[in-house]
Motif scaffolding. Structure first.
Motif, mmCIF file in Angstrom:
data_model
loop_
_atom_site.group_PDB
_atom_site.id
_atom_site.type_symbol
_atom_site.label_atom_id
_atom_site.label_comp_id
_atom_site.label_asym_id
_atom_site.label_seq_id
_atom_site.Cartn_x
_atom_site.Cartn_y
_atom_site.Cartn_z
ATOM 1 N N UNK A 44 -33.192 1.962 28.034
ATOM 2 C CA UNK A 44 -34.282 1.926 28.130
ATOM 3 C C UNK A 44 -34.003 2.059 29.627
ATOM 4 N N UNK A 45 -33.318 2.229 30.743
ATOM 5 C CA UNK A 45 -33.495 2.556 32.279
ATOM 6 C C UNK A 45 -32.631 4.189 31.939
ATOM 7 N N UNK A 46 -32.181 4.581 30.966
ATOM 8 C CA UNK A 46 -31.612 5.838 30.816
ATOM 9 C C UNK A 46 -33.071 6.907 30.511
ATOM 10 N N UNK A 47 -33.558 6.462 29.542
ATOM 11 C CA UNK A 47 -35.226 6.614 28.814
ATOM 12 C C UNK A 47 -36.356 7.194 29.611
ATOM 13 N N UNK A 48 -35.911 5.475 31.102
ATOM 14 C CA UNK A 48 -37.545 5.542 31.816
ATOM 15 C C UNK A 48 -37.138 6.815 32.764
ATOM 16 N N UNK A 49 -35.619 6.828 33.612
ATOM 17 C CA UNK A 49 -35.667 7.275 35.321
ATOM 18 C C UNK A 49 -34.450 7.692 35.693
ATOM 19 N N UNK A 50 -33.198 7.032 34.496
ATOM 20 C CA UNK A 50 -32.076 7.528 35.501
ATOM 21 C C UNK A 50 -31.868 8.864 36.038
ATOM 22 N N UNK A 51 -31.665 9.068 37.093
ATOM 23 C CA UNK A 51 -31.342 11.206 37.746
ATOM 24 C C UNK A 51 -30.534 11.934 36.794
ATOM 25 N N UNK A 52 -28.943 10.920 36.261
ATOM 26 C CA UNK A 52 -28.159 11.438 35.363
ATOM 27 C C UNK A 52 -28.819 12.551 34.365
ATOM 28 N N UNK A 53 -30.048 11.179 33.417
ATOM 29 C CA UNK A 53 -30.422 11.664 31.985
ATOM 30 C C UNK A 53 -30.946 12.757 32.763
ATOM 31 N N UNK A 54 -32.510 12.916 33.668
ATOM 32 C CA UNK A 54 -33.222 13.872 33.823
ATOM 33 C C UNK A 54 -32.403 15.270 34.034
#
Ligand SMILES: [Zn+2]
Length: 349
Positions: A44-54
């Protein structure tokens, strides 16, 4: 292949069931036909805003696929790996450590600075197929379902590393488990039971407290109704508990420390309510308290968990299984904290 993927971070509606390219193998990788993938709050954090994913979305320009806890069958093998064959039932170790740094060589792969996490720095298991290094494959027995296998990696590994390796929980210890319905909390409950500790468990609803009792909690506390640290002191005649499993952070920090007995150990793996907490240093040294951090776990620990699960000594708690298509519902379930135990996604076919 079909996958749940997103091209921009955001709320639940960014998760789209779509056709994406099937992964192609690099040397020493395997392709896995995903049979089950469990959902973690980290997704959920990854989907929302984690910089690594961005960063990954920007660098690759391709959709990101979540999912770190993956079980399935080997569909393709690249390179010479005689211990693996097509069709093998496996679980994937979720981390890809470098294998050559001093942390990795010392058996602390969980502390490797350059390690990657499946479904985070790489595409994960919310898909029909996923690829991973061949060395991440852990064979699982026929008696161990894919759903149960997929529930093990992150939650159980985190709880095991916290309680066994870090806090060295012993038979006869008193332990407080905060948020016992969550993934790490419910895993911690089962591990503490296996060890033979007396378990104090908190949760927010009576229904969850009942589930906690079914899974081994001795004394349950609804933290919405009462101050859990007061109940602990009352129930232990003012002594406190030997170990606190803490993953809440700022909101519970002082009460968690206040619940510790002399020589008590607080072990923390998360801060869902904030990073900063205060401590009375005098009380800490007078009571000889130990405060320790814990970060996921090692591949060797995961293999121990698989053995325990195959021996039916530790059967992961599954809250629900949903078709992969309904990944958004799975995220909603975790976000609303209605689950007790793991939520798993099952691809079709
Ligand atoms: Zn390393």
């Amino acid at each position: 292949m079909k996958a749940i993927a997103f091209t921009e971070q955001g709320e639940i509606d960014v998760l789209q069931y779509q056709e994406v390219e099937q992964p192609t193998l690099e040397p020493d990788e395997i392709l896995i036909k995903v049979k089950a993938c469990s959902v973690n709050y980290l997704d959920i954090h990854a989907r929302r805003d984690r910089p690594e994913i961005k960063r990954k979305l920007e660098e690759t320009g391709t959709p990101h696929i979540l999912g770190s806890d993956i079980a399935g069958e080997i569909a393709e093998i690249s390179g010479n790996h005689p211990h693996l064959k097509i069709g093998d039932r496996i679980l994937l170790a979720p981390c890809i450590p470098c294998g050559v740094c001093s942390d990795c060589l010392g058996g602390y792969e969980n502390l490797c600075d350059t390690q990657e996490l499946l479904g985070f720095q790489t595409n994960g298991g919310y898909a029909e197929y996923v690829k991973a290094p061949a060395k991440n494959a852990i064979p699982v027995a026929d008696t161990f379902s894919f759903t149960e296998a997929s529930a093990l990696p992150i939650a159980y590994l985190t709880a095991w590393h916290m309680l066994i390796t870090r806090a060295q929980l012993n038979a006869g210890d008193d332990i407080l488990i905060l948020g016992s319905g969550g993934s790490v909390g419910s895993a911690g409950l089962q591990i503490a039971k296996l060890v033979g500790a007396r378990i104090f468990a908190t949760a927010s609803t009576d229904e969850k407290l009942e589930r906690a009792r079914q899974h081994g909690a001795d004394i349950t506390i609804n933290y919405k109704d009462v101050d859990f640290s007061e109940v602990i002191l009352e129930e232990t005649n003012g002594r406190g508990v030997d170990v606190v499993l803490e993953h809440v952070g700022a909101a519970t920090w002082e009460k968690s420390i206040g619940s510790l007995a002399k020589n008590g150990r607080l072990v923390s793996c998360g801060v869902t309510t904030g990073n900063i907490g205060e401590i009375n240093i005098r009380k800490m040294y007078q009571k000889q308290l130990t405060l320790m951090g814990s970060a996921l776990g090692t591949p060797a620990e995961l293999r121990t968990l698989v053995r325990l699960a195959e021996q039916q000594k530790l059967i992961p708690i599954i809250d629900s299984t949903l078709p992969l298509k309904q990944a958004a519902d799975a995220h909603q379930l975790l976000e609303s904290r209605r689950n007790f135990g793991k939520v798993c996604l099952i691809p079709e076919g």
